[in-house]
Design a protein around this motif. Sequence first.
Motif, PDB file in Angstrom:
ATOM      1  N   ALA A 179       0.849  -1.193   0.000  1.00 55.14           N
ATOM      2  CA  ALA A 179       0.000   0.000   0.000  1.00 55.14           C
ATOM      3  C   ALA A 179       0.879   1.235   0.000  1.00 55.14           C
ATOM      4  O   ALA A 179       2.014   1.209   0.495  1.00 55.14           O
ATOM      5  CB  ALA A 179      -0.921   0.008   1.218  1.00 55.14           C
ATOM      6  N   GLY A 180       0.339   2.328  -0.557  1.00 56.46           N
ATOM      7  CA  GLY A 180       1.108   3.561  -0.560  1.00 56.46           C
ATOM      8  C   GLY A 180       0.526   4.622  -1.472  1.00 56.46           C
ATOM      9  O   GLY A 180      -0.683   4.667  -1.729  1.00 56.46           O
ATOM     10  N   LEU A 181       1.407   5.441  -2.008  1.00 57.77           N
ATOM     11  CA  LEU A 181       1.058   6.613  -2.797  1.00 57.77           C
ATOM     12  C   LEU A 181       0.892   6.257  -4.273  1.00 57.77           C
ATOM     13  O   LEU A 181       1.638   5.438  -4.815  1.00 57.77           O
ATOM     14  CB  LEU A 181       2.174   7.655  -2.650  1.00 57.77           C
ATOM     15  CG  LEU A 181       2.052   8.955  -3.446  1.00 57.77           C
ATOM     16  CD1 LEU A 181       1.003   9.847  -2.813  1.00 57.77           C
ATOM     17  CD2 LEU A 181       3.403   9.675  -3.476  1.00 57.77           C
ATOM     18  N   ALA A 182      -0.080   6.908  -4.930  1.00 59.21           N
ATOM     19  CA  ALA A 182      -0.269   6.772  -6.378  1.00 59.21           C
ATOM     20  C   ALA A 182      -0.386   8.161  -6.989  1.00 59.21           C
ATOM     21  O   ALA A 182      -1.117   9.014  -6.471  1.00 59.21           O
ATOM     22  CB  ALA A 182      -1.512   5.950  -6.702  1.00 59.21           C
ATOM     23  N   VAL A 183       0.337   8.387  -8.075  1.00 56.08           N
ATOM     24  CA  VAL A 183       0.292   9.668  -8.789  1.00 56.08           C
ATOM     25  C   VAL A 183       0.111   9.378 -10.279  1.00 56.08           C
ATOM     26  O   VAL A 183       0.805   8.526 -10.832  1.00 56.08           O
ATOM     27  CB  VAL A 183       1.583  10.488  -8.571  1.00 56.08           C
ATOM     28  CG1 VAL A 183       1.481  11.842  -9.264  1.00 56.08           C
ATOM     29  CG2 VAL A 183       1.869  10.669  -7.090  1.00 56.08           C
ATOM     30  N   ALA A 184      -0.814  10.085 -10.917  1.00 57.73           N
ATOM     31  CA  ALA A 184      -1.068   9.864 -12.349  1.00 57.73           C
ATOM     32  C   ALA A 184      -1.621  11.133 -12.970  1.00 57.73           C
ATOM     33  O   ALA A 184      -2.146  12.013 -12.266  1.00 57.73           O
ATOM     34  CB  ALA A 184      -2.041   8.708 -12.561  1.00 57.73           C
ATOM     35  N   VAL A 195      -2.981  13.100  -7.200  1.00 59.42           N
ATOM     36  CA  VAL A 195      -2.329  12.330  -6.145  1.00 59.42           C
ATOM     37  C   VAL A 195      -3.396  11.536  -5.405  1.00 59.42           C
ATOM     38  O   VAL A 195      -4.375  12.102  -4.910  1.00 59.42           O
ATOM     39  CB  VAL A 195      -1.570  13.250  -5.171  1.00 59.42           C
ATOM     40  CG1 VAL A 195      -0.937  12.431  -4.050  1.00 59.42           C
ATOM     41  CG2 VAL A 195      -0.510  14.044  -5.910  1.00 59.42           C
ATOM     42  N   GLY A 196      -3.216  10.214  -5.351  1.00 62.41           N
ATOM     43  CA  GLY A 196      -4.167   9.346  -4.679  1.00 62.41           C
ATOM     44  C   GLY A 196      -3.457   8.259  -3.896  1.00 62.41           C
ATOM     45  O   GLY A 196      -2.331   8.444  -3.424  1.00 62.41           O
ATOM     46  N   TRP A 197      -4.089   7.122  -3.797  1.00 63.15           N
ATOM     47  CA  TRP A 197      -3.523   6.016  -3.024  1.00 63.15           C
ATOM     48  C   TRP A 197      -3.731   4.698  -3.763  1.00 63.15           C
ATOM     49  O   TRP A 197      -4.556   4.610  -4.681  1.00 63.15           O
ATOM     50  CB  TRP A 197      -4.149   5.936  -1.634  1.00 63.15           C
ATOM     51  CG  TRP A 197      -5.639   5.730  -1.632  1.00 63.15           C
ATOM     52  CD1 TRP A 197      -6.601   6.691  -1.667  1.00 63.15           C
ATOM     53  CD2 TRP A 197      -6.342   4.476  -1.615  1.00 63.15           C
ATOM     54  NE1 TRP A 197      -7.859   6.122  -1.677  1.00 63.15           N
ATOM     55  CE2 TRP A 197      -7.736   4.771  -1.635  1.00 63.15           C
ATOM     56  CE3 TRP A 197      -5.926   3.139  -1.587  1.00 63.15           C
ATOM     57  CZ2 TRP A 197      -8.701   3.765  -1.621  1.00 63.15           C
ATOM     58  CZ3 TRP A 197      -6.903   2.140  -1.581  1.00 63.15           C
ATOM     59  CH2 TRP A 197      -8.262   2.455  -1.588  1.00 63.15           C
ATOM     60  N   GLY A 211      -8.674  10.016  -6.818  1.00 63.97           N
ATOM     61  CA  GLY A 211      -9.397  11.176  -6.317  1.00 63.97           C
ATOM     62  C   GLY A 211     -10.247  11.848  -7.381  1.00 63.97           C
ATOM     63  O   GLY A 211     -10.507  11.304  -8.453  1.00 63.97           O
ATOM     64  N   LYS A 212     -10.667  13.084  -7.066  1.00 70.11           N
ATOM     65  CA  LYS A 212     -11.586  13.811  -7.938  1.00 70.11           C
ATOM     66  C   LYS A 212     -10.887  14.969  -8.636  1.00 70.11           C
ATOM     67  O   LYS A 212     -10.025  15.628  -8.073  1.00 70.11           O
ATOM     68  CB  LYS A 212     -12.759  14.347  -7.128  1.00 70.11           C
ATOM     69  CG  LYS A 212     -13.655  13.259  -6.553  1.00 70.11           C
ATOM     70  CD  LYS A 212     -14.817  13.864  -5.795  1.00 70.11           C
ATOM     71  CE  LYS A 212     -15.735  12.774  -5.236  1.00 70.11           C
ATOM     72  NZ  LYS A 212     -16.892  13.351  -4.501  1.00 70.11           N
ATOM     73  N   HIS A 264     -14.258  11.209 -10.915  1.00 66.21           N
ATOM     74  CA  HIS A 264     -13.535  10.415  -9.897  1.00 66.21           C
ATOM     75  C   HIS A 264     -13.071   9.128 -10.575  1.00 66.21           C
ATOM     76  O   HIS A 264     -13.875   8.269 -10.914  1.00 66.21           O
ATOM     77  CB  HIS A 264     -14.452  10.104  -8.718  1.00 66.21           C
ATOM     78  CG  HIS A 264     -13.762   9.393  -7.603  1.00 66.21           C
ATOM     79  ND1 HIS A 264     -14.442   8.833  -6.538  1.00 66.21           N
ATOM     80  CD2 HIS A 264     -12.439   9.125  -7.363  1.00 66.21           C
ATOM     81  CE1 HIS A 264     -13.589   8.277  -5.702  1.00 66.21           C
ATOM     82  NE2 HIS A 264     -12.360   8.431  -6.199  1.00 66.21           N
ATOM     83  N   LEU A 265     -11.745   9.010 -10.774  1.00 64.33           N
ATOM     84  CA  LEU A 265     -11.180   7.883 -11.513  1.00 64.33           C
ATOM     85  C   LEU A 265     -10.585   6.854 -10.563  1.00 64.33           C
ATOM     86  O   LEU A 265      -9.742   7.171  -9.727  1.00 64.33           O
ATOM     87  CB  LEU A 265     -10.098   8.367 -12.478  1.00 64.33           C
ATOM     88  CG  LEU A 265      -9.458   7.307 -13.386  1.00 64.33           C
ATOM     89  CD1 LEU A 265     -10.503   6.688 -14.300  1.00 64.33           C
ATOM     90  CD2 LEU A 265      -8.323   7.922 -14.210  1.00 64.33           C
ATOM     91  N   THR A 266     -11.022   5.608 -10.693  1.00 63.24           N
ATOM     92  CA  THR A 266     -10.458   4.479  -9.949  1.00 63.24           C
ATOM     93  C   THR A 266     -10.134   3.367 -10.941  1.00 63.24           C
ATOM     94  O   THR A 266     -10.714   3.291 -12.033  1.00 63.24           O
ATOM     95  CB  THR A 266     -11.441   3.950  -8.886  1.00 63.24           C
ATOM     96  OG1 THR A 266     -12.651   3.518  -9.527  1.00 63.24           O
ATOM     97  CG2 THR A 266     -11.767   5.027  -7.869  1.00 63.24           C
TER      98      THR A 266
END
Length: 275
Positions: free
Chosen positions: A173-178, A203-205, A231-232, A253-255
């Motif tokens: 688990a951790g940080l996600a950036v896109a 910046v999300g997770w 995130g949004k 909101h992209l997942t």
Amino acid sequence: MSRYFGLAAAALLSLAGTGGALAADLAVKAPRVVSGCAWCGFYVGGNAGYAWGRDSQSSVFDAPAPFLAVDTAAISASGSPRLKADGFTGGLQAGYNWQSGAVLFGAEADFNAFNLRGSNSGTFVFPSTLPGGAVGPPTAFYTATSSASSDWLFTARNRIGWASDNLLIYGTAGLAVANVKLNQSVVVLGGFTETASVSATQVGWTAGIGAEYMVTRDWSVKGEWLYVDLGKVSATGVLTPAFAGITYNTTAHLTANIARVGVNYHFGGPVVAKY
């Protein structure tokens, strides 16, 4: 005198035999240098897989007369789709592992192509122009088009797992950036076109699970699943040609889910002597 020479020769032969046996025994028990932790240390590698996800959009279209509330509500609903997005993902990763008994602790970062794409387009009816509506026939139509995409993804994650010989099972688990791109277009009556677009670094997770197997002393293969929440992101619409009082705002909101396989090269951890 010959008797003493014979005894001395016998003693020397006995010592020689004992010494040879002792030397052979020491040779067998000489220390062997081996790795103290098969999973410990730095590693680098590559991965490839498939990503699929959802872009949940929410839009609000507001306009003064002659637009009716029933029509603005319909446009808002048409600009709020749930887009299904998918595409290829692949890239490079690097990390470091520590191990205490069977428990492994690690940190990993990766940078990947993230070709997530999703779109939706349709032609819809102004409710007020339906038979029985406030305006009535002839029936009038409008079109709405929405799209969302991403091109790259970076993650920096902790890993904790259980290692048994060549097999490692772990959670991460951790940080996600896109980067996230959103585009919407609504063509209404009289040639009016409402457009909204944004391109932002989000910046999300992320969190997931995986399994890795040590094929040789230096190489391992792995399979991994990650869930990513970016995130949004919001955008404000622009109407062409301009018309006073009309506003349009949309939020996305992209997942995504990622299933991928990979290979790692391990530089190795500390070494110890075993007997």
